[in-house]
Design an enzyme around this catalytic site. Structure first.
Site, PDB file in Angstrom:
ATOM      1  N   ASN A   8      69.421  11.163  32.401  1.00  0.00           N
ATOM      2  CA  ASN A   8      69.852  10.378  33.560  1.00  0.00           C
ATOM      3  C   ASN A   8      70.845   9.342  33.055  1.00  0.00           C
ATOM      4  O   ASN A   8      70.445   8.332  32.468  1.00  0.00           O
ATOM      5  CB  ASN A   8      68.616   9.702  34.188  1.00  0.00           C
ATOM      6  CG  ASN A   8      68.991   8.739  35.304  1.00  0.00           C
ATOM      7  OD1 ASN A   8      70.129   8.732  35.772  1.00  0.00           O
ATOM      8  ND2 ASN A   8      68.031   7.924  35.724  1.00  0.00           N
ATOM      9  N   LYS A  10      72.650   7.411  34.731  1.00  0.00           N
ATOM     10  CA  LYS A  10      72.772   6.253  35.647  1.00  0.00           C
ATOM     11  C   LYS A  10      74.266   5.964  35.883  1.00  0.00           C
ATOM     12  O   LYS A  10      75.055   6.900  35.953  1.00  0.00           O
ATOM     13  CB  LYS A  10      72.009   5.058  35.080  1.00  0.00           C
ATOM     14  CG  LYS A  10      70.567   5.428  34.701  1.00  0.00           C
ATOM     15  CD  LYS A  10      69.692   4.267  34.378  1.00  0.00           C
ATOM     16  CE  LYS A  10      68.293   4.767  34.042  1.00  0.00           C
ATOM     17  NZ  LYS A  10      67.342   3.706  33.789  1.00  0.00           N
ATOM     18  N   HIS A  92      64.219   7.433  42.176  1.00  0.00           N
ATOM     19  CA  HIS A  92      64.152   6.676  40.919  1.00  0.00           C
ATOM     20  C   HIS A  92      63.792   5.221  41.246  1.00  0.00           C
ATOM     21  O   HIS A  92      64.184   4.702  42.292  1.00  0.00           O
ATOM     22  CB  HIS A  92      65.504   6.749  40.205  1.00  0.00           C
ATOM     23  CG  HIS A  92      65.452   6.168  38.832  1.00  0.00           C
ATOM     24  ND1 HIS A  92      65.521   4.806  38.610  1.00  0.00           N
ATOM     25  CD2 HIS A  92      65.301   6.747  37.615  1.00  0.00           C
ATOM     26  CE1 HIS A  92      65.412   4.584  37.303  1.00  0.00           C
ATOM     27  NE2 HIS A  92      65.284   5.750  36.678  1.00  0.00           N
ATOM     28  N   GLU A  94      64.944   2.543  40.341  1.00  0.00           N
ATOM     29  CA  GLU A  94      66.102   1.689  40.652  1.00  0.00           C
ATOM     30  C   GLU A  94      66.560   1.898  42.090  1.00  0.00           C
ATOM     31  O   GLU A  94      67.023   0.960  42.743  1.00  0.00           O
ATOM     32  CB  GLU A  94      67.234   1.955  39.639  1.00  0.00           C
ATOM     33  CG  GLU A  94      66.880   1.382  38.271  1.00  0.00           C
ATOM     34  CD  GLU A  94      67.441   2.143  37.088  1.00  0.00           C
ATOM     35  OE1 GLU A  94      68.376   2.953  37.268  1.00  0.00           O
ATOM     36  OE2 GLU A  94      66.928   1.945  35.968  1.00  0.00           O
ATOM     37  N   GLU A 163      57.482   7.662  35.775  1.00  0.00           N
ATOM     38  CA  GLU A 163      58.236   6.637  35.069  1.00  0.00           C
ATOM     39  C   GLU A 163      57.652   5.260  35.368  1.00  0.00           C
ATOM     40  O   GLU A 163      58.008   4.643  36.390  1.00  0.00           O
ATOM     41  CB  GLU A 163      59.700   6.663  35.506  1.00  0.00           C
ATOM     42  CG  GLU A 163      60.404   7.961  35.206  1.00  0.00           C
ATOM     43  CD  GLU A 163      61.898   7.757  35.026  1.00  0.00           C
ATOM     44  OE1 GLU A 163      62.407   8.057  33.955  1.00  0.00           O
ATOM     45  OE2 GLU A 163      62.549   7.265  35.971  1.00  0.00           O
ATOM     46  N   GLY A 169      63.902   1.179  30.389  1.00  0.00           N
ATOM     47  CA  GLY A 169      64.949   0.333  29.830  1.00  0.00           C
ATOM     48  C   GLY A 169      64.430  -0.897  29.100  1.00  0.00           C
ATOM     49  O   GLY A 169      65.189  -1.819  28.811  1.00  0.00           O
ATOM     50  N   SER A 206      61.876   4.576  28.283  1.00  0.00           N
ATOM     51  CA  SER A 206      62.113   4.262  26.863  1.00  0.00           C
ATOM     52  C   SER A 206      61.714   5.394  25.921  1.00  0.00           C
ATOM     53  O   SER A 206      61.154   5.155  24.851  1.00  0.00           O
ATOM     54  CB  SER A 206      61.401   2.957  26.482  1.00  0.00           C
ATOM     55  OG  SER A 206      61.949   1.865  27.212  1.00  0.00           O
TER      56      SER A 206
HETATM   57  P1  PGA Z   1      65.200   4.645  29.897  1.00  0.00           P
HETATM   58  O1  PGA Z   1      65.371   5.084  31.419  1.00  0.00           O
HETATM   59  O2  PGA Z   1      65.034   5.912  29.085  1.00  0.00           O
HETATM   60  O3  PGA Z   1      66.465   3.915  29.559  1.00  0.00           O
HETATM   61  O4  PGA Z   1      64.004   3.771  29.816  1.00  0.00           O
HETATM   62  C1  PGA Z   1      64.619   6.136  31.951  1.00  0.00           C
HETATM   63  C2  PGA Z   1      64.964   6.314  33.403  1.00  0.00           C
HETATM   64  O5  PGA Z   1      65.176   5.313  34.101  1.00  0.00           O
HETATM   65  O6  PGA Z   1      65.045   7.448  33.891  1.00  0.00           O
END
Ligand code: PGA
Length: 250
Positions: A8, A10, A92, A94, A163, A169, A206
């Site tokens: 992903n 983003k 997601h 976000e 997640e 993140g 992460s």
């Molecule tokens: P990350 O993000 O691996 O940077 O923690 C995962 C995601 O949001 O899909």
């Protein structure tokens, strides 16, 4: 079922460039692991031009719940399919947090994606407060049930990405034990709603080359949704190797 390793990106691009990323991943293919990448919308075609020779499946990060029409700024699932996408990430955290997407809307989008011939990757996950309060399963059940009311029949291509918001993140990965336990809870919730659905559950939050193998070794973790570490082909390929060696040891 095949493991799935999903990037992903983003609202980012890999600093090495799309073509370079794809050709580096071409060397990592094999081992029966599906590799998918969801770039920002304007770059889907660019990745699509090199994806199949690199063994990469095209994905998208979001889409509209509507089929087409006067919805300025939206992108239809059918358009993504026309570009060659096979997977669409939906709900997601976000999107839920910054764009106010509810589980019902996420369910409507999942329905749209299925109807338009694509496979949904539906994201769910709890925040820190919910985990601390011991209400993780309750929240996940609500997220799944509210979406399910809109989805109706769960297809076998359904992928759920677990997640935990506190792990996205942040560098704080769920331990393999927490991830495995939570995946088992999710499977149980879905089993009640859709008996016999051949569900794949990805872990996200992460994931790095350092923790991928230990996570992938757990029963019921069918792959990863990777943000930060998916912007480097070197790291992403190392995560791929982590899954391959965990699978080989099983
Ligand atoms: P990350 O993000 O691996 O940077 O923690 C995962 C995601 O949001 O899909």
């Amino acid at each position: 079922m095949k493991k799935l390793l999903f990037a992903n990106w983003k609202m980012n691009l890999p600093p090495e460039g799309i073509a370079q990323f794809a050709s580096a991943m071409a060397g990592a293919r094999g081992d029966g692991i599906e590799v998918a990448v969801a770039p920002p919308f304007p770059f889907i075609a660019e990745l699509g031009a090199v994806s199949s020779s690199a063994g990469i499946i095209l994905g998208a990060q979001n889409c509209s719940d509507k089929a087409s029409g006067a919805f300025t700024g939206e992108v239809a699932a059918a358009m993504l399919r026309q570009l060659g996408a096979r997977y669409v990430i939906l709900g997601h955290s976000e999107r839920r947090q910054y764009f106010g997407e509810s589980s019902s809307l996420v369910g409507q989008k999942v329905r749209r994606v299925i109807d338009d011939g694509l496979a949904p990757v539906m994201c769910i996950g709890e925040d820190q407060e919910t985990r601390d309060a011991g209400r993780t399963v309750e929240l996940l059940r609500r997220q799944i049930t509210d979406a399910a009311a809109e989805i109706g029949h769960f297809p076998d291509e359904l992928v759920i990405a677990y997640e935990p918001v506190w792990a996205i993140g942040t560098g704080r990965t769920a331990t393999p034990q927490i991830a495995a336990e939570t995946h088992a809870e999710i499977r149980e919730i879905v089993r009640h709603l859709a008996h016999g659905c051949a569900l794949r559950i990805l872990y996200g939050g992460s994931v790095t080359p350092d923790n991928a193998e230990a996570l992938a070794a757990e029963e019921g973790i069918d792959g990863f949704l990777v943000g930060g570490a998916s912007l480097s082909s070197e790291k992403f390929a190392a995560i791929h190797r982590g899954i391959a060696s965990a699978t080989a040891r099983k």
